[in-house]
Scaffold this active site. Structure first.
Site, PDB file in Angstrom:
ATOM      1  N   HIS A  45      23.854  10.597  47.582  1.00 44.49           N
ATOM      2  CA  HIS A  45      23.198   9.295  47.453  1.00 44.49           C
ATOM      3  C   HIS A  45      22.666   8.784  48.788  1.00 44.49           C
ATOM      4  CE1 HIS A  45      27.449   7.960  48.212  1.00 44.49           C
ATOM      5  NE2 HIS A  45      26.835   7.112  49.005  1.00 44.49           N
ATOM      6  N   ASP A 113      36.403  17.938  30.998  1.00 41.43           N
ATOM      7  CA  ASP A 113      36.981  17.217  32.135  1.00 41.43           C
ATOM      8  C   ASP A 113      36.184  17.325  33.416  1.00 41.43           C
ATOM      9  OD1 ASP A 113      37.472  19.824  32.813  1.00 41.43           O
ATOM     10  OD2 ASP A 113      39.535  19.501  33.463  1.00 41.43           O
ATOM     11  N   SER A 228      29.755   6.336  53.702  1.00 44.19           N
ATOM     12  CA  SER A 228      29.390   7.395  52.757  1.00 44.19           C
ATOM     13  C   SER A 228      28.850   8.610  53.488  1.00 44.19           C
ATOM     14  CB  SER A 228      28.321   6.893  51.786  1.00 44.19           C
ATOM     15  OG  SER A 228      28.854   5.970  50.883  1.00 44.19           O
TER      16      SER A 228
END
Length: 285
Positions: A45, A113, A228
Protein backbone atom coordinates in the site's frame (compact mmCIF):
# COMPACT_ATOMS: atom_id res chain seq x y z
CA UNK A 1 6.62 4.18 16.58
CA UNK A 2 4.57 4.64 19.74
CA UNK A 3 6.34 4.29 23.09
CA UNK A 4 9.80 3.81 21.60
CA UNK A 5 13.15 5.52 21.99
CA UNK A 6 15.48 7.09 19.44
CA UNK A 7 17.28 4.41 17.43
CA UNK A 8 21.04 4.32 17.69
CA UNK A 9 22.53 5.87 14.55
CA UNK A 10 24.35 2.61 13.78
CA UNK A 11 21.42 0.28 14.49
CA UNK A 12 19.53 0.41 11.20
CA UNK A 13 21.78 0.86 8.12
CA UNK A 14 19.20 -1.15 6.14
CA UNK A 15 16.31 1.22 6.91
CA UNK A 16 15.23 3.42 4.01
CA UNK A 17 12.24 5.67 3.54
CA UNK A 18 9.95 6.70 0.74
CA UNK A 19 9.57 10.43 0.31
CA UNK A 20 7.18 12.43 -1.87
CA UNK A 21 7.78 15.99 -2.98
CA UNK A 22 4.04 16.39 -3.64
CA UNK A 23 2.67 15.73 -0.15
CA UNK A 24 3.40 19.16 1.40
CA UNK A 25 4.24 18.63 5.08
CA UNK A 26 3.49 14.92 4.75
CA UNK A 27 6.56 14.23 2.67
CA UNK A 28 7.73 11.08 4.39
CA UNK A 29 5.15 8.31 4.33
CA UNK A 30 6.61 4.78 4.33
CA UNK A 31 9.54 2.75 5.57
CA UNK A 32 11.56 0.29 3.49
CA UNK A 33 14.24 -2.33 4.05
CA UNK A 34 17.33 -2.69 1.89
CA UNK A 35 17.95 -6.40 1.17
CA UNK A 36 20.78 -6.04 -1.36
CA UNK A 37 22.43 -3.36 -3.48
CA UNK A 38 19.52 -3.14 -5.91
CA UNK A 39 16.39 -4.14 -4.02
CA UNK A 40 14.23 -2.81 -1.19
CA UNK A 41 11.18 -4.43 0.37
CA UNK A 42 8.12 -2.54 1.64
CA UNK A 43 4.35 -2.78 2.04
CA UNK A 44 2.25 -2.84 -1.13
CA UNK A 45 0.00 0.00 0.00
CA UNK A 46 3.07 2.26 -0.10
CA UNK A 47 2.72 2.13 -3.88
CA UNK A 48 1.65 5.76 -4.26
CA UNK A 49 0.31 6.77 -7.70
CA UNK A 50 0.15 3.14 -8.95
CA UNK A 51 -1.50 4.15 -12.23
CA UNK A 52 0.46 7.35 -12.87
CA UNK A 53 3.98 6.61 -14.09
CA UNK A 54 4.48 10.31 -14.78
CA UNK A 55 4.10 10.97 -11.04
CA UNK A 56 6.79 8.53 -10.03
CA UNK A 57 9.59 11.04 -10.57
CA UNK A 58 8.25 12.96 -7.58
CA UNK A 59 9.02 9.98 -5.37
CA UNK A 60 12.40 9.46 -3.75
CA UNK A 61 13.93 6.57 -1.83
CA UNK A 62 16.41 7.80 0.77
CA UNK A 63 19.05 5.52 2.27
CA UNK A 64 21.63 6.08 4.99
CA UNK A 65 19.60 8.86 6.57
CA UNK A 66 19.20 9.15 10.32
CA UNK A 67 17.64 12.59 10.77
CA UNK A 68 14.55 12.53 8.59
CA UNK A 69 12.54 15.53 9.70
CA UNK A 70 12.52 18.96 8.13
CA UNK A 71 12.94 20.48 11.59
CA UNK A 72 16.30 18.90 12.42
CA UNK A 73 17.91 17.82 9.20
CA UNK A 74 21.40 16.53 9.94
CA UNK A 75 22.89 14.69 7.00
CA UNK A 76 25.08 11.62 7.22
CA UNK A 77 28.13 11.90 4.96
CA UNK A 78 27.15 8.70 3.11
CA UNK A 79 23.44 9.31 2.45
CA UNK A 80 22.17 8.24 -0.96
CA UNK A 81 18.98 8.98 -2.89
CA UNK A 82 17.33 6.92 -5.61
CA UNK A 83 14.42 8.05 -7.73
CA UNK A 84 11.43 5.83 -8.37
CA UNK A 85 12.34 2.29 -9.24
CA UNK A 86 13.56 0.60 -12.31
CA UNK A 87 11.02 -2.14 -11.55
CA UNK A 88 8.46 -2.95 -8.89
CA UNK A 89 6.70 -6.22 -8.12
CA UNK A 90 3.66 -6.61 -5.90
CA UNK A 91 2.53 -9.80 -4.22
CA UNK A 92 -1.09 -9.33 -5.18
CA UNK A 93 -4.60 -10.79 -5.10
CA UNK A 94 -5.45 -14.29 -6.19
CA UNK A 95 -8.46 -14.74 -8.49
CA UNK A 96 -11.26 -14.86 -5.96
CA UNK A 97 -13.15 -18.00 -5.09
CA UNK A 98 -15.13 -16.26 -2.38
CA UNK A 99 -15.77 -12.71 -1.27
CA UNK A 100 -16.53 -11.48 2.20
CA UNK A 101 -17.42 -7.93 3.18
CA UNK A 102 -16.10 -6.63 6.49
CA UNK A 103 -16.69 -2.97 7.35
CA UNK A 104 -17.41 -2.13 3.69
CA UNK A 105 -14.10 -3.62 2.53
CA UNK A 106 -14.12 -6.55 0.11
CA UNK A 107 -11.76 -9.31 1.21
CA UNK A 108 -10.85 -11.86 -1.45
CA UNK A 109 -10.28 -15.43 -0.30
CA UNK A 110 -8.38 -18.23 -2.02
CA UNK A 111 -9.17 -21.06 0.36
CA UNK A 112 -10.77 -21.50 3.77
CA UNK A 113 -8.06 -19.73 5.77
CA UNK A 114 -5.78 -17.85 3.38
CA UNK A 115 -6.71 -14.32 2.36
CA UNK A 116 -4.62 -12.91 -0.46
CA UNK A 117 -4.50 -9.15 -0.89
CA UNK A 118 -1.82 -6.58 -1.56
CA UNK A 119 0.72 -7.37 1.15
CA UNK A 120 4.16 -6.33 0.06
CA UNK A 121 6.20 -4.83 -2.74
CA UNK A 122 9.71 -5.47 -4.02
CA UNK A 123 11.34 -2.44 -5.62
CA UNK A 124 14.39 -2.53 -7.84
CA UNK A 125 16.32 0.71 -7.51
CA UNK A 126 17.16 2.67 -10.64
CA UNK A 127 20.84 2.02 -9.86
CA UNK A 128 22.68 0.04 -7.17
CA UNK A 129 23.65 1.63 -3.88
CA UNK A 130 27.15 1.60 -2.49
CA UNK A 131 27.48 -0.01 0.93
CA UNK A 132 28.98 2.23 3.61
CA UNK A 133 28.94 2.90 7.34
CA UNK A 134 25.25 3.81 7.32
CA UNK A 135 24.04 1.76 4.34
CA UNK A 136 24.01 -2.04 4.54
CA UNK A 137 21.44 -4.76 3.78
CA UNK A 138 19.32 -6.78 6.16
CA UNK A 139 19.48 -10.46 5.25
CA UNK A 140 16.34 -12.43 4.50
CA UNK A 141 15.49 -14.95 7.24
CA UNK A 142 16.91 -18.48 7.35
CA UNK A 143 14.17 -19.79 9.64
CA UNK A 144 10.64 -18.77 10.69
CA UNK A 145 9.95 -16.86 13.91
CA UNK A 146 8.70 -18.64 17.01
CA UNK A 147 5.56 -17.96 19.02
CA UNK A 148 3.84 -20.08 21.66
CA UNK A 149 0.20 -20.21 22.65
CA UNK A 150 -0.55 -17.55 25.26
CA UNK A 151 3.13 -17.08 25.98
CA UNK A 152 5.61 -14.48 24.83
CA UNK A 153 7.48 -15.78 21.81
CA UNK A 154 10.25 -14.00 19.99
CA UNK A 155 11.27 -10.54 21.12
CA UNK A 156 11.03 -8.38 18.03
CA UNK A 157 12.30 -4.94 17.11
CA UNK A 158 10.28 -2.31 15.25
CA UNK A 159 11.60 0.96 13.87
CA UNK A 160 10.59 3.87 11.71
CA UNK A 161 9.94 7.59 11.27
CA UNK A 162 6.19 7.18 11.84
CA UNK A 163 4.02 9.06 14.29
CA UNK A 164 4.93 9.09 17.96
CA UNK A 165 1.44 9.97 19.25
CA UNK A 166 -1.61 7.74 19.06
CA UNK A 167 -3.81 10.09 17.03
CA UNK A 168 -4.49 9.09 13.45
CA UNK A 169 -2.29 11.07 11.03
CA UNK A 170 -1.84 14.31 12.90
CA UNK A 171 0.53 17.14 11.97
CA UNK A 172 4.25 16.95 11.23
CA UNK A 173 4.80 17.89 14.87
CA UNK A 174 4.02 14.29 15.82
CA UNK A 175 6.75 12.89 13.55
CA UNK A 176 10.16 12.28 15.13
CA UNK A 177 13.41 13.92 14.11
CA UNK A 178 15.16 10.54 13.96
CA UNK A 179 13.76 7.01 13.66
CA UNK A 180 12.29 5.47 16.79
CA UNK A 181 12.85 1.88 17.91
CA UNK A 182 10.94 -0.35 20.33
CA UNK A 183 10.81 -3.97 21.42
CA UNK A 184 7.54 -5.85 21.06
CA UNK A 185 6.55 -9.49 21.39
CA UNK A 186 5.35 -11.99 18.83
CA UNK A 187 2.05 -13.73 19.54
CA UNK A 188 0.32 -16.79 18.19
CA UNK A 189 -2.15 -15.97 15.41
CA UNK A 190 -5.04 -17.47 17.38
CA UNK A 191 -4.23 -15.25 20.35
CA UNK A 192 -4.72 -12.19 18.16
CA UNK A 193 -7.95 -13.57 16.76
CA UNK A 194 -9.18 -14.01 20.32
CA UNK A 195 -8.40 -10.39 21.17
CA UNK A 196 -9.87 -8.79 18.08
CA UNK A 197 -12.08 -11.10 16.05
CA UNK A 198 -13.53 -8.27 13.96
CA UNK A 199 -10.28 -7.63 12.09
CA UNK A 200 -8.18 -10.71 12.64
CA UNK A 201 -10.74 -13.06 11.16
CA UNK A 202 -10.10 -11.25 7.89
CA UNK A 203 -6.31 -11.64 7.93
CA UNK A 204 -4.44 -14.69 6.62
CA UNK A 205 -3.21 -17.28 9.09
CA UNK A 206 0.33 -16.64 7.86
CA UNK A 207 0.17 -13.07 9.16
CA UNK A 208 2.49 -12.29 12.06
CA UNK A 209 0.86 -10.76 15.11
CA UNK A 210 2.96 -8.62 17.45
CA UNK A 211 2.61 -6.07 20.20
CA UNK A 212 3.40 -5.18 23.78
CA UNK A 213 2.23 -7.90 26.20
CA UNK A 214 0.94 -5.37 28.73
CA UNK A 215 -0.20 -3.12 25.90
CA UNK A 216 -2.61 -5.80 24.73
CA UNK A 217 -4.58 -4.85 27.83
CA UNK A 218 -3.92 -1.13 28.22
CA UNK A 219 -2.17 0.07 25.07
CA UNK A 220 1.59 0.45 24.72
CA UNK A 221 4.33 0.11 22.12
CA UNK A 222 3.22 -0.11 18.52
CA UNK A 223 3.91 0.94 14.96
CA UNK A 224 1.85 3.87 13.70
CA UNK A 225 1.15 5.93 10.58
CA UNK A 226 4.35 6.30 8.56
CA UNK A 227 5.87 3.06 9.89
CA UNK A 228 4.19 0.94 7.19
CA UNK A 229 6.66 -1.02 5.12
CA UNK A 230 9.29 -1.00 7.85
CA UNK A 231 10.88 -4.16 9.25
CA UNK A 232 9.93 -6.44 12.11
CA UNK A 233 13.19 -8.01 13.32
CA UNK A 234 12.84 -11.07 15.56
CA UNK A 235 15.83 -12.77 17.18
CA UNK A 236 18.06 -10.77 14.84
CA UNK A 237 16.29 -11.90 11.65
CA UNK A 238 14.10 -9.98 9.20
CA UNK A 239 10.74 -11.63 9.78
CA UNK A 240 7.98 -9.15 9.05
CA UNK A 241 6.82 -6.08 7.13
CA UNK A 242 4.55 -3.63 8.94
CA UNK A 243 1.25 -3.27 7.11
CA UNK A 244 -1.73 -2.97 9.45
CA UNK A 245 -2.56 -1.68 12.91
CA UNK A 246 -5.23 -0.09 15.05
CA UNK A 247 -6.60 3.41 14.47
CA UNK A 248 -5.69 5.22 16.73
CA UNK A 249 -2.39 3.44 17.22
CA UNK A 250 -1.39 1.37 20.27
CA UNK A 251 -4.98 0.63 21.27
CA UNK A 252 -5.67 -2.03 23.90
CA UNK A 253 -6.70 -5.43 22.51
CA UNK A 254 -5.43 -4.57 19.02
CA UNK A 255 -1.98 -5.98 18.21
CA UNK A 256 -0.49 -5.01 14.85
CA UNK A 257 -0.22 -7.21 11.76
CA UNK A 258 2.97 -7.90 9.81
CA UNK A 259 3.41 -9.75 6.53
CA UNK A 260 5.58 -12.82 7.14
CA UNK A 261 8.81 -12.57 5.12
CA UNK A 262 9.83 -16.21 5.56
CA UNK A 263 6.70 -17.55 3.86
CA UNK A 264 7.41 -15.56 0.69
CA UNK A 265 11.11 -16.24 0.25
CA UNK A 266 10.66 -18.33 -2.89
CA UNK A 267 8.66 -15.57 -4.55
CA UNK A 268 11.14 -12.87 -3.57
CA UNK A 269 14.18 -14.84 -4.64
CA UNK A 270 12.54 -15.69 -7.96
CA UNK A 271 11.80 -12.04 -8.68
CA UNK A 272 15.32 -10.92 -7.76
CA UNK A 273 16.84 -13.67 -9.90
CA UNK A 274 14.78 -12.52 -12.88
CA UNK A 275 12.65 -15.65 -12.93
CA UNK A 276 8.93 -16.11 -13.02
CA UNK A 277 6.75 -14.20 -10.62
CA UNK A 278 3.08 -14.17 -9.79
CA UNK A 279 0.42 -11.47 -9.72
CA UNK A 280 -3.26 -11.64 -8.99
CA UNK A 281 -4.20 -11.88 -12.66
CA UNK A 282 -2.14 -15.04 -13.09
CA UNK A 283 -2.60 -18.55 -11.78
CA UNK A 284 -2.21 -18.76 -8.01
CA UNK A 285 0.80 -20.59 -6.64
Amino acid sequence: VIGGDECNINESPFLAFLYSQLLSSRRYFCGMTLINQEWVLTAAHCNLYPDRKDMNWWLLIKLGKHSGSTRRWVANYDEQVRYWPKEKFIWWYCPNKKKDVINNYVWVWWDKDILLWELWMLIRLNRPVKYSEHIAPLSLPSSPPSAKWWHVGSVCRIMGWGQITETWWNSEDTLPDVPRCANINLFNYEVCRAYNQRWWRGLPAKTLCAGDLEGIIRGGWDTCVGDSGGPLICDGQYQGIAYWGSKPCAEPDEPAAYSKVFDHLDWSQSVIAGGTWWRGDDTCP
